[in-house]
Design a protein around this motif. Sequence first.
Motif, PDB file in Angstrom:
ATOM      1  N   THR A 133       4.959  13.711  39.953  1.00 14.13           N
ATOM      2  CA  THR A 133       3.663  13.134  40.322  1.00 14.13           C
ATOM      3  C   THR A 133       3.597  11.636  40.057  1.00 14.13           C
ATOM      4  OG1 THR A 133       2.723  13.597  38.145  1.00 14.13           O
ATOM      5  CG2 THR A 133       2.484  15.301  39.830  1.00 14.13           C
TER       6      THR A 133
ATOM      7  N   ASP B 165      -5.214  16.203  44.342  1.00 14.98           N
ATOM      8  CA  ASP B 165      -4.494  16.083  43.081  1.00 14.98           C
ATOM      9  C   ASP B 165      -4.615  14.625  42.642  1.00 14.98           C
ATOM     10  OD1 ASP B 165      -2.833  16.262  40.934  1.00 14.98           O
ATOM     11  OD2 ASP B 165      -0.985  16.385  42.098  1.00 14.98           O
TER      12      ASP B 165
ATOM     13  N   ASN C 263      -2.227  14.963  47.799  1.00 16.24           N
ATOM     14  CA  ASN C 263      -1.594  14.088  46.829  1.00 16.24           C
ATOM     15  C   ASN C 263      -1.284  12.761  47.499  1.00 16.24           C
ATOM     16  OD1 ASN C 263       0.669  12.789  45.328  1.00 16.24           O
ATOM     17  ND2 ASN C 263       0.521  14.619  44.034  1.00 16.24           N
TER      18      ASN C 263
END
Length: 863
Positions: free
Chosen positions: A85, A6, A379
């Motif tokens: 995020t 990601d 991530n």
Amino acid sequence: MASDRDILPDDVKPTNYAISLFDLELGGEFNYQGTVDITLDIKKETKEITLNANDLKIEKAELSTEVGKTQQSMRSTQTLYDHQTQRITLTFDDPIPPSSEAVLSISFSGTMNNIMAGFYRSRYKPVVPAAKSVPRDDEFHYMFSTQFESCDARRALPCFDEPNLKATFDFQIEIPDDQVALSNMPERDVIKGKHKGNKIVSFERTPIMSTYLLAWAVGDFEYVEDFTRRKYNGKSLPVRVYTTKGLVEQGRFALENAHQIVDYFSESHGAMENWGLITYRTTAVLYDELKSDQKYKNRVAYVVSHELAHQWFGNLCTMQWWSELWLNEGFATWVGWYAVDHLYPTWNVWGQFVTESMQTAFQLDSLRTSHPIEVPVRNALEVDQIFDHISYLKGSSVIRMLSGHLTVEVFLKGVSDYLKAHKYGNATTDDLWSALSKASGQDVNAFMDPWIRKIGFPVLTVAEEPGQISVRQSRFLTTGDVKPEEDETTWWIPLGLKTGSKATNLKTGALTVKEDTIRGVDENFYKINTDQTGFYRTNLPPARLAALGEVREKLTIQDKIGLIGDAAALAVSGDGTTAGVLVFVEGFKKEQSYLVWSQIISSLGTIRSIFADDPKATEGLRAFTLQLVTQATDKVGWEFAPEEDYLTGQLRALLISTAGLAGHQGVVSEAQRRFSAYISGEENAIHPSLRSAVFKIAVSEGGRSAYDAVTLDFLNTTSVDGKEIALQALGRVQTEELAADYLRFIFSDRVSVQDVHSGAAALAANAKSRLHLWNYVKTHWTEVREKLGGNMVVLDRFLRLSLSKFASLETEKEIADFFKDKDNKGYDRSLGVLSDTIKGNAKYKERDLELVREWLKAHGYLN
């Protein structure tokens, strides 16, 4: 694969950042203002630009592009925050054309926080009068610095915060005239600030580097300076250690190491890069020859070496993605010890590495909840939990194993080629293997790949026949219950076997199959895994282990450490017994090596901790420990000779602490006498290297009065290591009342976030207080989370330190139940490790408790 990650969109990449910080609020809310002009390479037409930001307020964003000879400027009309995020998306009304020179200008504001992440503030007690502008309260002064690795540059400025999005950086900051600003590069110029009494300090442009390497600091600093002895482009390079005022002389030891290490690494790696601002905790860089515990000299030398190694492993050549973190940290750990060994050959740092680093890596990697050295990271926000003993210590252990096989010279040649091929860029594990294969003429990838990409490590089980031995490899688990599907890896295992009356090396190569037979072995003496170079355990027949105990003169320090560590680990897994460990270490009463004693006492400490809930086993193991160490303790004595070597001093401190805490009356009496004199004002009553031992004994034996005295020492100490030593000693409290007082103290404002770990680790190691610690965590979870959770790395480490010593299935279930309905993001991996560890401990206790009692009684340690 990159597609599994990601990551930010790849159609916009930064090439330069021009950063300006101003209006720093040095007090109150500690806010600041900033602007950043990011030069972008825009690959295709778009209306959006996505980058990272966390805890920042975006005031405005504008984009300037050049189409033909026409300059165009457009303002972002929408800013979307994705807090999960930590990204912002800037939207523009008109399409942005492709350009290699677009400039994104962002105005923003942020906070110099108190969570050791991003741009943050640190408090300290001044030792001399400070500059007038330095912020202060009734007790502390404040300085400011950055911590960006892994994903906290985005807390300080909007940026493309991924390791392979490298760029150059121009940095300037407006600060009071009487303070000092530092950054990665030398000062370019200083001009008058826009506010009276201020100056604007700007720095030269950095080399191409990742955002996490950007750094700056502001404070009332002074420095000591030296220069490299080698010339680089005809000049010696300046090397400085900065401290807050009044402490600079304590930076000289680090400075003495730093310039030598820079030259040594430059020789080894064939290049030198002139960049870098490295920030440290005071106990990792300052050393007072008159007041510091000698062990901190070792710590400073290593940490300076490790961090300077990052100039090559991390700065010059950066891992492609966080899954390859070990390329930074495993290398910096091994190279750090390599340099310290060069500077201080009498310290035997590879013996230290085996007893500390390898055993710690083994402990985590013997759990089902371990992870491979190279672990998939989807991530970047997941990566903090793999800044652990696998990436650092297993990574460096595997490097040590490989360099021993290839020879250090060939290994460093391959590494140098790797660095040159990927300088100012990013690299993968396969890139390293290719360089090493070319340098060595061996297929390094073939035999190293399982070590990096598979979980766990092997145990080598040995069976004896006349003139030969058979060896079988299988995965090692602390719980001893390996399933067939968990044992499918075949590791490349360098056997390192020596045998015969002269303990000569037998050329056996490596084990590359599950099982094999080795001939030509002298059954009078043999030792597998010489110097514990290979990252594996060895399970010897009990009679062989006993026989090796009788010929200790043929064993190196690393051999002894390895045998003790292996025997203790095999007792936990059920492949050996606690009785076997006790019999083996009983023969070491006359041992003179600090490093061997360190492993003995560490292994005994684990055994005593596991069986701590049983009064009989506790008393018998205490008596065993006391009898084991008494002769060596009495021999080493209390006094330090003027020219005594470092390891002898450390042996004295270790034995006095162990004997005193085990009830050696002579040691207890002398410790109490010296402690009484010390707290009465006689500073020289306790040698700096014995403060830890004496304080621990005093708190353990002295009740409330000793506790109060050590607490006062914590609050008033001027020694660099004084707070850490006091916190560790206070954890030796023996009553519920004092444990409760201490827990309130370490979570009060008197103890900084970074110091909580020392107190928690000491309480957890103390069988009489670890349950109080867990109960406090349960009942004060909101408070604990608030104090430590601003930086999840801090909270994660706290939980591992606090809860890993239990050996009760009931407590394991209690912990699991407590956390099951909570948001555990940031420490979920650690909860799995804790569960695995406690279950393994409980299984070991259940299996061996009665046997331990019987052995202790049969050998006179229990009535």
